[in-house]
Enzyme design. Structure first.
Site, PDB file in Angstrom:
ATOM      1  NE  ARG A  41      70.608  65.376 100.606  1.00  0.00           N
ATOM      2  CZ  ARG A  41      69.826  64.232  99.126  1.00  0.00           C
ATOM      3  NH1 ARG A  41      70.018  63.013  98.483  1.00  0.00           N
ATOM      4  NH2 ARG A  41      68.349  65.055  98.784  1.00  0.00           N
ATOM      5  CE1 TYR A  81      71.330  72.516 107.043  1.00  0.00           C
ATOM      6  CE2 TYR A  81      70.687  74.531 107.140  1.00  0.00           C
ATOM      7  CZ  TYR A  81      71.223  73.491 107.404  1.00  0.00           C
ATOM      8  OH  TYR A  81      72.951  73.779 108.185  1.00  0.00           O
ATOM      9  CD  GLU A  82      71.425  71.226 101.635  1.00  0.00           C
ATOM     10  OE1 GLU A  82      70.829  70.358 100.639  1.00  0.00           O
ATOM     11  OE2 GLU A  82      71.624  72.549 101.280  1.00  0.00           O
ATOM     12  N   GLY A  83      67.633  67.658 102.534  1.00  0.00           N
ATOM     13  CA  GLY A  83      66.644  67.020 102.996  1.00  0.00           C
ATOM     14  C   GLY A  83      66.240  66.208 104.015  1.00  0.00           C
ATOM     15  CD  GLN A 102      69.954  62.330 102.790  1.00  0.00           C
ATOM     16  OE1 GLN A 102      70.484  62.251 102.898  1.00  0.00           O
ATOM     17  NE2 GLN A 102      69.286  63.716 102.470  1.00  0.00           N
TER      18      GLN A 102
END
Length: 596
Positions: free
Chosen positions: A295, A439-441, A446
């Protein structure tokens, strides 16, 4: 035209000047990385990125990846570039010397990461995923797995991935179906399908080490029943040579909006042999060690794209002749003035510049904390650094990628019609930057992580690591004549942040939807206050250097002007987000779903 030269002077300013009084003190274990070594590393990284990675960025986007006989082929030039990347030791720059890496601090490694993301974001994902996989393996893998796999991953000989997402299961990993059957020899047979797997297959390395989330037969339902497994593409022999294919491979390449030279694969695992990482049913804990690293890395991707978009826009604005300056002719020998003379072009360029410098400053602050978390000799400093990293990780990921995407679109606007066609290469930045917000949340996730987990954790302890230095700086420098106006602006924004924090804490305890409705606005407000703090500190340092009679007058004057622009133009609108935060959820949530 895609133009890039690493902003090494600004990177050094952040490493050596801006955060030297961050309270983390002198860190242990980085004695080899003095100022001379740091400069040499940044300069060599710039050469690699400018001369090797940038020239294959646009052609790689045009060619894309392809799948042939079950194997993914990367675009022309990528194999040669990856070979140079590994031979130069870049794959192991931030990896511990225990595994054959160089052990560089995060504060240096993230700067090199930014360069790679600027010059060729698609390329950067291949070593980037490997680095993230190594974080999880080092933290949770057995000594046997680490000793066998880490050195080959550190050298770049083997690469890594993270395999989470399934067709029916994205953010909600509790729905995951991939299964793992235990075997008598202590291994497991992993079976399932994954999608959206970055670097899932390619021709850059001999082997690919997949970290796969799956369920054991006795797994409880939901996220508490997920385990993590190491599943190689090829089963290695005891001597490290490659044996049989492990039935772990791609079934298709995703057809994407951008990042076309990065192989994003649909993956199939059919009784693929794997080994447990960490404890059974505790895979999410191990995977989050990797995801938190990723992240921050994705935030750097946003910064990287924002920087090359800015530089390319500046190049065009100085070269393109259109119209005359409103204050008088600036190019009397030409048919028109360069468009950089026009106020609206300046607005866009200054916005991009401020976003990049502000993001780089916050990134350097967080990177120092990442180093201090493990390398500070003081337990109190390590704990404070850990709290700060936890708070700022979702901010770095979401804010930097939002701003990077905005900068990419501003670059297209500076180019006008020429920015909308492929040949200039600028529209690629807008396409490549877009995925970083997902992506990556997703950035919405977040924001929920920030207000739902990081703020209430231990009664707001994470927030103190940020509030205390900002509050102290405002108190110490409120009467400074040179930066007094900036301090006033920072104080106003900080006050809005404090009131918004109190509102979320009060309302969120009674109704979680109230906090969730305010989350995105709150994350942006917190991020801009962090930038404001860094800009005010930078201006203070710059004024002091100018008073000393520095030979770098132009650099420090530009630093002050950029800080002024941030406080005059970018910070005031963000403060209005307090009104959105405190307005409550009703206008957002009252509409019946059927009415949409």
């Amino acid at each position: 035209m895609q133009v890039y030269e690493a902003p090494i002077r600004d990177m050094l300013f952040n490493i050596n000047e801006l955060h030297e009084d961050d309270g983390f003190g002198n860190l242990e274990g980085f004695e080899d990385f003095d100022e001379d070594v740091t400069v040499a590393i940044l300069e060599e990284a710039n050469k690699l990125c400018r001369d090797v990675l940038l020239p294959i960025n646009w052609p790689g986007d045009q060619e894309g990846c392809r799948i042939e006989n079950g194997v993914v082929r990367t675009p022309k030039g990528f194999q040669e570039a990856y070979k140079q990347f590994c031979e130069g030791g870049w794959a192991g720059l931030g990896v511990s010397q225990e595994w054959g890496g160089q052990g560089a601090p995060h504060s240096l490694g993230k700067m090199v990461e930014e360069m790679t993301c600027s010059a060729n974001l698609s390329f950067g994902l291949y070593p980037g995923l490997t680095g993230g996989a190594m974080v999880a393996l080092e933290a949770y893998g057995s000594d046997e797995l680490k000793n066998f796999y880490m050195p080959k991953m550190a050298s770049g000989e083997w690469s890594g991935t993270m395999c989470l997402t399934e067709p029916h299961c994205g953010t909600d990993l509790g729905m995951l179906r991939t299964k793992a059957e235990p075997q008598d020899d202590g291994s497991y047979l992993v079976t399932g399908n994954k999608i959206f797997i970055s670097a899932g297959d390619h021709d850059l390395t001999d082997n690919i080490v997949h970290l796969v989330l799956a369920r054991l037969p006795d797994a409880p339902p939901g996220v508490k029943g997920i385990s993590l497994f190491l599943v190689p593409k090829y089963l290695p022999k005891d001597d490290g040579s490659l044996g049989n294919h492990n039935n772990a491979g791609p079934t298709a390449i995703e057809h994407k909006m951008g990042l076309k030279a990065s192989a994003t694969c649909q993956m199939s695992f059919e009784d693929s042999k794997g080994w447990l990482i960490g404890k059974p049913h505790r895979g999410l804990e191990a995977m989050f060690a990797m995801m938190n690293t990723e992240r921050v890395a994705v935030g750097i991707q946003g910064l990287g794209v924002g920087e090359i978009a800015y530089q390319s826009a500046v190049y065009y604005a100085k070269d393109r002749l259109q119209g005359r300056s409103l204050s008088g002719v600036k190019n009397p020998d030409g048919p028109a003035d360069p468009i950089i003379v026009h106020p609206d072009i300046r607005r866009m360029l200054m916005t991009m510049r401020a976003y990049n410098e502000g993001s780089r400053a916050v990134s350097a602050w967080v990177s120092r904390a990442l180093d201090a978390e493990h390398a500070s000799p003081e337990p109190e400093a390590r704990e404070r650094a850990k709290d700060f990293v936890a708070l700022m990780t979702p901010v770095v990921k979401a804010l930097f990628t939002d701003l990077g995407h905005e900068s990419a679109h501003l670059a297209v606007q500076v180019y006008g019609g020429h920015g909308y066609i492929q040949e200039t290469g600028v529209e690629q930045f807008a396409r490549d930057a877009r995925i970083a917000q997902i992506y990556e949340g997703t950035n919405g996730i977040q924001a929920l992580d920030l207000v739902g987990r990081k703020l209430p954790d231990r009664m707001g302890k994470n927030l103190r690591s940020f509030f205390h230095p900002v509050s102290q700086f405002i108190e110490d420098h409120g009467s400074d004549e040179k930066i007094g106006k900036m301090i006033a602006g920072l104080q106003q924004a900080f006050g809005a942040l404090q009131m918004s924090t109190g509102h979320i804490a009060q309302k969120g305890m009674k109704d979680p939807e109230e906090a969730a409705a305010a989350a995105t606005d709150y994350l942006r407000l917190l991020g801009f206050v962090a930038m404001g703090y860094c800009f005010a500190k930078a201006a203070k340092i710059a004024h002091a250097k100018l008073e000393e009679g520095t030979q770098e007058k132009d650099f420090y004057e530009a630093k002050i002007i950029t800080a002024r622009y941030f406080f005059d133009r970018l910070l005031p609108p963000v403060m209005a987000q307090m009104m959105a935060i405190t307005s409550g959820k009703s206008s957002m949530m009252d509409m019946p779903a059927e009415a949409f």
